[in-house]
Design a protein around this motif. Structure first.
Motif, PDB file in Angstrom:
ATOM      1  N   THR A 147      -1.963  17.557   4.828  1.00  0.00           N
ATOM      2  CA  THR A 147      -1.692  17.255   3.426  1.00  0.00           C
ATOM      3  C   THR A 147      -1.190  15.822   3.284  1.00  0.00           C
ATOM      4  OG1 THR A 147       0.603  18.023   3.521  1.00  0.00           O
ATOM      5  CG2 THR A 147      -1.085  19.666   2.980  1.00  0.00           C
ATOM      6  N   LEU A 148      -1.297  15.321   2.059  1.00  0.00           N
ATOM      7  CA  LEU A 148      -0.807  13.984   1.756  1.00  0.00           C
ATOM      8  C   LEU A 148      -0.546  13.896   0.259  1.00  0.00           C
ATOM      9  CD1 LEU A 148      -0.234  11.168   2.968  1.00  0.00           C
ATOM     10  CD2 LEU A 148      -2.597  10.561   2.449  1.00  0.00           C
ATOM     11  N   ASP A 149       0.573  13.343  -0.095  1.00  0.00           N
ATOM     12  CA  ASP A 149       0.953  13.112  -1.483  1.00  0.00           C
ATOM     13  C   ASP A 149      -0.133  12.273  -2.181  1.00  0.00           C
ATOM     14  OD1 ASP A 149       2.339  10.651  -3.032  1.00  0.00           O
ATOM     15  OD2 ASP A 149       3.379  12.529  -3.517  1.00  0.00           O
TER      16      ASP A 149
ATOM     17  N   GLN B  61      -0.087   9.849  -4.422  1.00  0.00           N
ATOM     18  CA  GLN B  61       0.110   8.399  -4.459  1.00  0.00           C
ATOM     19  C   GLN B  61      -0.180   7.758  -3.100  1.00  0.00           C
ATOM     20  OE1 GLN B  61       2.386  10.594  -5.891  1.00  0.00           O
ATOM     21  NE2 GLN B  61       1.483  10.185  -7.896  1.00  0.00           N
ATOM     22  N   LYS B  62       0.235   8.411  -2.034  1.00  0.00           N
ATOM     23  CA  LYS B  62      -0.036   7.873  -0.699  1.00  0.00           C
ATOM     24  C   LYS B  62      -1.525   7.927  -0.392  1.00  0.00           C
ATOM     25  CE  LYS B  62       4.517   8.851   1.156  1.00  0.00           C
ATOM     26  NZ  LYS B  62       5.327   9.639   2.064  1.00  0.00           N
ATOM     27  N   LEU B  63      -2.201   8.979  -0.855  1.00  0.00           N
ATOM     28  CA  LEU B  63      -3.642   9.066  -0.666  1.00  0.00           C
ATOM     29  C   LEU B  63      -4.348   7.958  -1.437  1.00  0.00           C
ATOM     30  CD1 LEU B  63      -6.103  10.444   0.512  1.00  0.00           C
ATOM     31  CD2 LEU B  63      -6.030  12.072  -1.385  1.00  0.00           C
ATOM     32  N   GLN B  64      -3.922   7.709  -2.664  1.00  0.00           N
ATOM     33  CA  GLN B  64      -4.502   6.620  -3.457  1.00  0.00           C
ATOM     34  C   GLN B  64      -4.341   5.282  -2.723  1.00  0.00           C
ATOM     35  OE1 GLN B  64      -6.348   6.671  -6.066  1.00  0.00           O
ATOM     36  NE2 GLN B  64      -5.759   8.306  -7.442  1.00  0.00           N
ATOM     37  N   ALA B  65      -3.162   5.055  -2.153  1.00  0.00           N
ATOM     38  CA  ALA B  65      -2.916   3.807  -1.425  1.00  0.00           C
ATOM     39  C   ALA B  65      -3.821   3.698  -0.203  1.00  0.00           C
ATOM     40  CB  ALA B  65      -1.448   3.726  -1.006  1.00  0.00           C
ATOM     41  N   ARG B  66      -4.012   4.817   0.525  1.00  0.00           N
ATOM     42  CA  ARG B  66      -4.901   4.788   1.699  1.00  0.00           C
ATOM     43  C   ARG B  66      -6.340   4.503   1.285  1.00  0.00           C
ATOM     44  NH1 ARG B  66      -2.907   9.547   5.874  1.00  0.00           N
ATOM     45  NH2 ARG B  66      -0.805   8.737   6.127  1.00  0.00           N
ATOM     46  N   LEU B  67      -6.774   5.113   0.200  1.00  0.00           N
ATOM     47  CA  LEU B  67      -8.136   4.861  -0.272  1.00  0.00           C
ATOM     48  C   LEU B  67      -8.301   3.405  -0.696  1.00  0.00           C
ATOM     49  CD1 LEU B  67      -8.945   8.074  -2.342  1.00  0.00           C
ATOM     50  CD2 LEU B  67      -9.891   7.399  -0.134  1.00  0.00           C
ATOM     51  N   ALA B  68      -7.311   2.863  -1.375  1.00  0.00           N
ATOM     52  CA  ALA B  68      -7.381   1.467  -1.808  1.00  0.00           C
ATOM     53  C   ALA B  68      -7.446   0.526  -0.619  1.00  0.00           C
ATOM     54  CB  ALA B  68      -6.176   1.132  -2.690  1.00  0.00           C
TER      55      ALA B  68
ATOM     56  N   MET C 134     -10.762  12.181  -6.388  1.00  0.00           N
ATOM     57  CA  MET C 134      -9.382  11.817  -6.713  1.00  0.00           C
ATOM     58  C   MET C 134      -9.026  12.240  -8.138  1.00  0.00           C
ATOM     59  SD  MET C 134      -7.758  10.872  -4.147  1.00  0.00           S
ATOM     60  CE  MET C 134      -6.278  10.619  -5.095  1.00  0.00           C
ATOM     61  N   GLN C 135      -9.993  12.228  -9.036  1.00  0.00           N
ATOM     62  CA  GLN C 135      -9.737  12.679 -10.405  1.00  0.00           C
ATOM     63  C   GLN C 135      -9.459  14.180 -10.431  1.00  0.00           C
ATOM     64  OE1 GLN C 135     -13.252  11.466 -12.493  1.00  0.00           O
ATOM     65  NE2 GLN C 135     -12.735   9.298 -12.363  1.00  0.00           N
ATOM     66  N   LYS C 136      -9.875  14.891  -9.410  1.00  0.00           N
ATOM     67  CA  LYS C 136      -9.697  16.343  -9.338  1.00  0.00           C
ATOM     68  C   LYS C 136      -8.700  16.720  -8.232  1.00  0.00           C
ATOM     69  CE  LYS C 136     -14.107  17.399 -11.378  1.00  0.00           C
ATOM     70  NZ  LYS C 136     -13.612  17.962 -12.611  1.00  0.00           N
ATOM     71  N   PHE C 137      -7.815  15.816  -7.907  1.00  0.00           N
ATOM     72  CA  PHE C 137      -6.861  15.996  -6.810  1.00  0.00           C
ATOM     73  C   PHE C 137      -6.102  17.320  -6.924  1.00  0.00           C
ATOM     74  CE2 PHE C 137      -2.706  15.428  -4.815  1.00  0.00           C
ATOM     75  CZ  PHE C 137      -3.065  14.954  -3.572  1.00  0.00           C
ATOM     76  N   LYS C 138      -5.583  17.620  -8.109  1.00  0.00           N
ATOM     77  CA  LYS C 138      -4.784  18.836  -8.291  1.00  0.00           C
ATOM     78  C   LYS C 138      -5.635  20.089  -8.060  1.00  0.00           C
ATOM     79  CE  LYS C 138      -1.790  21.277 -11.474  1.00  0.00           C
ATOM     80  NZ  LYS C 138      -1.318  21.446 -12.823  1.00  0.00           N
ATOM     81  N   ALA C 139      -6.840  20.135  -8.602  1.00  0.00           N
ATOM     82  CA  ALA C 139      -7.715  21.302  -8.439  1.00  0.00           C
ATOM     83  C   ALA C 139      -8.138  21.474  -6.979  1.00  0.00           C
ATOM     84  CB  ALA C 139      -8.939  21.180  -9.342  1.00  0.00           C
ATOM     85  N   ILE C 140      -8.355  20.378  -6.290  1.00  0.00           N
ATOM     86  CA  ILE C 140      -8.718  20.454  -4.867  1.00  0.00           C
ATOM     87  C   ILE C 140      -7.555  21.048  -4.075  1.00  0.00           C
ATOM     88  CG2 ILE C 140      -9.202  19.076  -2.797  1.00  0.00           C
ATOM     89  CD1 ILE C 140     -10.889  17.225  -4.661  1.00  0.00           C
TER      90      ILE C 140
ATOM     91  N   LYS D  16      -3.991  31.965  12.137  1.00  0.00           N
ATOM     92  CA  LYS D  16      -2.754  31.237  11.862  1.00  0.00           C
ATOM     93  C   LYS D  16      -3.086  30.019  10.998  1.00  0.00           C
ATOM     94  CE  LYS D  16       1.647  30.382  13.171  1.00  0.00           C
ATOM     95  NZ  LYS D  16       2.761  31.147  12.767  1.00  0.00           N
ATOM     96  N   VAL D  17      -2.163  29.659  10.119  1.00  0.00           N
ATOM     97  CA  VAL D  17      -2.287  28.449   9.310  1.00  0.00           C
ATOM     98  C   VAL D  17      -1.107  27.545   9.627  1.00  0.00           C
ATOM     99  CG1 VAL D  17      -2.280  27.491   6.969  1.00  0.00           C
ATOM    100  CG2 VAL D  17      -3.483  29.635   7.425  1.00  0.00           C
ATOM    101  N   PHE D  18      -1.397  26.299   9.904  1.00  0.00           N
ATOM    102  CA  PHE D  18      -0.365  25.277  10.113  1.00  0.00           C
ATOM    103  C   PHE D  18      -0.571  24.217   9.044  1.00  0.00           C
ATOM    104  CE2 PHE D  18      -1.062  27.097  14.301  1.00  0.00           C
ATOM    105  CZ  PHE D  18       0.230  27.258  14.784  1.00  0.00           C
ATOM    106  N   THR D  19       0.510  23.803   8.387  1.00  0.00           N
ATOM    107  CA  THR D  19       0.435  22.760   7.376  1.00  0.00           C
ATOM    108  C   THR D  19       1.189  21.543   7.888  1.00  0.00           C
ATOM    109  OG1 THR D  19       0.320  24.416   5.620  1.00  0.00           O
ATOM    110  CG2 THR D  19       0.912  22.175   4.973  1.00  0.00           C
ATOM    111  N   VAL D  20       0.529  20.394   7.808  1.00  0.00           N
ATOM    112  CA  VAL D  20       1.101  19.149   8.325  1.00  0.00           C
ATOM    113  C   VAL D  20       1.101  18.106   7.212  1.00  0.00           C
ATOM    114  CG1 VAL D  20       0.864  17.327  10.055  1.00  0.00           C
ATOM    115  CG2 VAL D  20       0.155  19.667  10.617  1.00  0.00           C
ATOM    116  N   ASP D  21       2.275  17.616   6.855  1.00  0.00           N
ATOM    117  CA  ASP D  21       2.399  16.532   5.880  1.00  0.00           C
ATOM    118  C   ASP D  21       2.185  15.222   6.622  1.00  0.00           C
ATOM    119  OD1 ASP D  21       3.064  14.596   4.038  1.00  0.00           O
ATOM    120  OD2 ASP D  21       5.097  15.333   3.677  1.00  0.00           O
TER     121      ASP D  21
END
Length: 184
Positions: A103-105, A107-114, A130-136, A151-156
């Motif tokens: 996962t990634l916040d 704003q941080k994802l936007q910065a990485r894409l930029a 990116m316009q559908k970030f919340k739905a994704i 098993k599910v592991f979540t990594v920030d």
């Protein structure tokens, strides 16, 4: 000792490789066409992984079918592909899989894409996602809740790697334990 291999859809067939190359080059932007083609790409990937499964204890693949659900079905609303996606989901036997959700916040994802606009950016396609970030993200959360995974592991991934390195140790421990329990 576990033998392992990592695969990407571009390594499966010439058709998958060509589609992904065109997508990466920005030559394909029609979302319905992308959704349709990705079903074939995922079919090729699943078949390739099933072949590899005979030779390796652990096959690591990208998030393909999970992302398809989150992006094409949940966020883009391409319900016409849900039946074929479901058939492929069942064929791939996801119940024997481990889902490592990176996962990634936003704003941080936007910065990485930029920062990668010049060399590794799918232009209009990524902007649409990116316009559908919340739905994704909602789609990823839905599929994590399914009784689907070993098993599910979540990594920030927005924090320093030292802060989530222990998750990878947990993943390896789980694989080690599960592998030996399965083969006793």
């Amino acid at each position: 000792i576990l033998s392992n291999i990592t695969v990407h859809p571009s390594q499966t067939t010439v058709q998958s490789r060509d589609f992904i190359a065109k997508l990466n080059a920005g030559e394909i932007t029609d979302q319905n066409y992308i959704a349709e083609e990705y079903l074939q790409v995922h079919w090729d990937l699943e078949n390739h992984c099933k072949e590899l499964d005979q030779a390796y204890d652990l096959v690591i693949m990208n998030r393909s079918l999970v992302s398809y659900y989150a992006m094409q079905i949940n966020a883009m609303g391409f319900e016409q592909h849900r039946t074929n996606w479901g058939k492929l989901w069942n064929y791939s036997k996801q119940k024997s899989g481990i889902f490592v959700h990176l996962t990634l916040d936003e704003q941080k994802l936007q910065a990485r894409l930029a920062s990668r606009q010049e060399h590794d950016f799918r232009g209009e396609v990524e902007n649409t996602y990116m316009q559908k970030f919340k739905a994704i993200n909602e789609g990823f959360e839905q599929i994590k809740q399914e009784d689907t995974w070993l098993k599910v592991f979540t990594v920030d991934t927005g924090v320093d790697v030292k802060e989530y390195a222990s998750v990878y140790e947990d993943i390896l421990q789980f694989i080690h334990t599960h592998y030996y329990q399965r083969n006793l």
